[in-house]
Enzyme design. Structure first.
Site, mmCIF file in Angstrom:
data_model
loop_
_atom_site.group_PDB
_atom_site.id
_atom_site.type_symbol
_atom_site.label_atom_id
_atom_site.label_comp_id
_atom_site.label_asym_id
_atom_site.label_seq_id
_atom_site.Cartn_x
_atom_site.Cartn_y
_atom_site.Cartn_z
ATOM 1 N N TYR A 107 0.838 -1.205 0.000
ATOM 2 C CA TYR A 107 0.000 0.000 0.000
ATOM 3 C C TYR A 107 0.871 1.254 0.000
ATOM 4 C CZ TYR A 107 -3.341 3.509 1.669
ATOM 5 O OH TYR A 107 -4.111 4.634 1.793
ATOM 6 N N LYS A 111 1.179 4.309 -2.863
ATOM 7 C CA LYS A 111 0.929 5.714 -2.545
ATOM 8 C C LYS A 111 2.155 6.564 -2.890
ATOM 9 C CE LYS A 111 -3.229 6.327 -0.813
ATOM 10 N NZ LYS A 111 -4.176 7.279 -1.434
ATOM 11 N N ASN A 136 -4.568 8.445 10.313
ATOM 12 C CA ASN A 136 -5.934 7.928 10.367
ATOM 13 C C ASN A 136 -6.925 9.086 10.395
ATOM 14 O OD1 ASN A 136 -5.577 4.845 10.965
ATOM 15 N ND2 ASN A 136 -4.123 5.881 12.300
ATOM 16 N N HIS A 284 -47.563 23.057 40.330
ATOM 17 C CA HIS A 284 -48.978 23.286 40.110
ATOM 18 C C HIS A 284 -49.360 24.680 40.633
ATOM 19 C CE1 HIS A 284 -49.131 19.174 38.944
ATOM 20 N NE2 HIS A 284 -48.936 18.685 40.167
ATOM 21 N N PRO A 285 -50.467 25.235 40.169
ATOM 22 C CA PRO A 285 -50.883 26.565 40.636
ATOM 23 C C PRO A 285 -50.929 26.641 42.161
ATOM 24 C CG PRO A 285 -52.231 25.905 38.773
ATOM 25 C CD PRO A 285 -51.392 24.717 39.135
ATOM 26 N N GLY A 286 -50.334 27.697 42.703
ATOM 27 C CA GLY A 286 -50.322 27.924 44.141
ATOM 28 C C GLY A 286 -49.229 27.209 44.888
ATOM 29 N N VAL A 287 -48.487 26.322 44.204
ATOM 30 C CA VAL A 287 -47.438 25.541 44.868
ATOM 31 C C VAL A 287 -46.164 26.375 45.013
ATOM 32 C CG1 VAL A 287 -45.828 23.620 44.527
ATOM 33 C CG2 VAL A 287 -48.281 23.254 44.246
#
Length: 377
Positions: A107, A111, A136, A284-287
């Site tokens: 190879y 090249k 790589n 939740h509402p009011g919590v």
């Protein structure tokens, strides 16, 4: 600009074509396995740059190294040489060689022969050539179980498959595909400082095979422990982008723990090793939620739905402060050490609030002390 890209269907080619298509006034002419060497002269017509990526690295017969690497490059060089001699027009060539060109194997020899053909073209005609001896290369769309250990490891880790490691201490040099393409584009735009026929891509990262596997497994573990790796820069950033690109679609999502009671829910999303954690809660509402103070911990709240009242009281001076915020106006509320604080849903709908804390919650040392805020005297 008109660019001929050989090996356009390969790993680097697919990434390169995406980047080229994002640039305005760019015409790409692909050369793939569907073409023949004899097609090259005609394909070079009007070409401003050649990016030569095509090559063979895992043939069934070693002789294919010669034809697929050296042979194709020699044909390309002759076609460019003919163009220069006939029209006087030079066509710069970028070539992706390999660090294997320095070694005595089939190879590497093929090249090196391709490099020599390009150097001869440059010497004979003055036609610019730019040779990159790449280590790589890794990134998205590389083929696993082919020629990229990163691709193989990413593919396997993402699918709970074994990761094959022969020598965990073996060092590998890596370059990220986006960095490779960035160098090519800078060269084409005349913004590169590269000189001479040989060019280099930076940065080059070095890591052991064992550390690579460990890093990818830490990415995978993030879904369980919620602690992200420092994925914003450098090799870790590039590896993480590569790793998630190998996730199959059915793994694009994952659940995180949800803690709920009569007030609403609390969900941790992401934790960092040195910059705290992200979560959200509902009310939740009011919590009212909170009613505690910290000595060092700080938090940032962002209401994204509903209406909220934040109340603060100084632990020493008893100074009281109250403010209101809502989801239709993005506004960060920051808690301050030494002030007890709470948040109340004062709207008619559910309150949803994002929360960042500067440190991961430690049950053994929570730095969170209960103390109702009360009301203004």
């Amino acid at each position: 600009m008109k660019v001929l890209v050989s090996g356009a269907n390969g790993f680097i080619g697919k990434n390169l074509l995406m980047h080229l298509r994002e640039i305005g006034e760019m015409e790409v002419v692909p050369f793939t396995r569907e073409h023949f060497e004899a097609d090259l002269p005609a394909l070079l017509e009007g070409i401003d740059w050649v990016i030569h990526l095509a090559g063979i690295n895992r043939p069934e017969d070693p002789s294919e190294f010669v034809t697929g690497n050296a042979g194709l490059t020699q044909v390309l060089c002759q076609a460019v040489r003919d163009e220069v001699q006939q029209s006087g027009r030079k066509i710069p060539v970028i070539y992706t060689s390999s660090i294997q060109a320095e070694r005595e194997n089939d190879y590497g020899s093929s090249k090196r022969a391709a490099e020599e053909a390009l150097l001869a073209l440059n010497g004979d005609t003055g036609n610019p050539v730019h040779i990159y001896r790449l280590p790589n290369v890794f990134g998205k769309w590389a083929r696993p179980n082919y020629n990229s250990v990163v691709a193989t490891f990413c593919h396997n880790v993402a699918r709970d498959l074994p990761v094959p490691i022969n020598d965990p201490d073996a060092l590998i040099n890596l370059v990220y595909v986006d960095d490779v393409i960035s160098h090519f584009l800078s060269l084409m735009k005349g913004k590169s400082n590269a000189s001479g026929a040989f060019a280099e891509v930076e940065p080059v990262y070095q890591i052991t095979v064992g550390d690579l596997a460990n890093q990818l497994n830490r990415f995978k573990a993030t879904r369980d422990n919620l602690i992200t790796e420092p994925v914003g820069t450098g090799l870790t950033r590039a590896l993480y982008a590569t790793y998630v690109s190998y996730l199959p679609p059915e793994r694009f999502t994952y659940t995180v723990p949800q803690h709920g009671d009569e007030r609403g829910v609390f969900v941790e999303m992401l934790k960092t090793q040195d910059a705290g954690q992200f979560s959200f809660f509902t009310a939740h509402p009011g919590v009212t939620r909170g009613g505690h103070y910290h000595h060092s911990k700080t938090e940032k709240f962002l209401v994204i739905k509903g209406k909220a009242c934040f109340r603060f009281r100084h632990m020493l001076t008893d100074e009281f402060y109250e403010l209101f915020t809502a989801g239709d106006k993005p506004e960060i509320v920051e808690t301050v050490p030494g002030w007890t604080h709470d948040i109340t849903n004062v709207g008619d709908d559910e309150l949803v609030c994002m929360l960042w804390a500067n440190e991961i919650f430690d049950r053994d040392n929570p730095d969170t002390f209960s103390c109702p805020v009360g009301t203004e005297a």
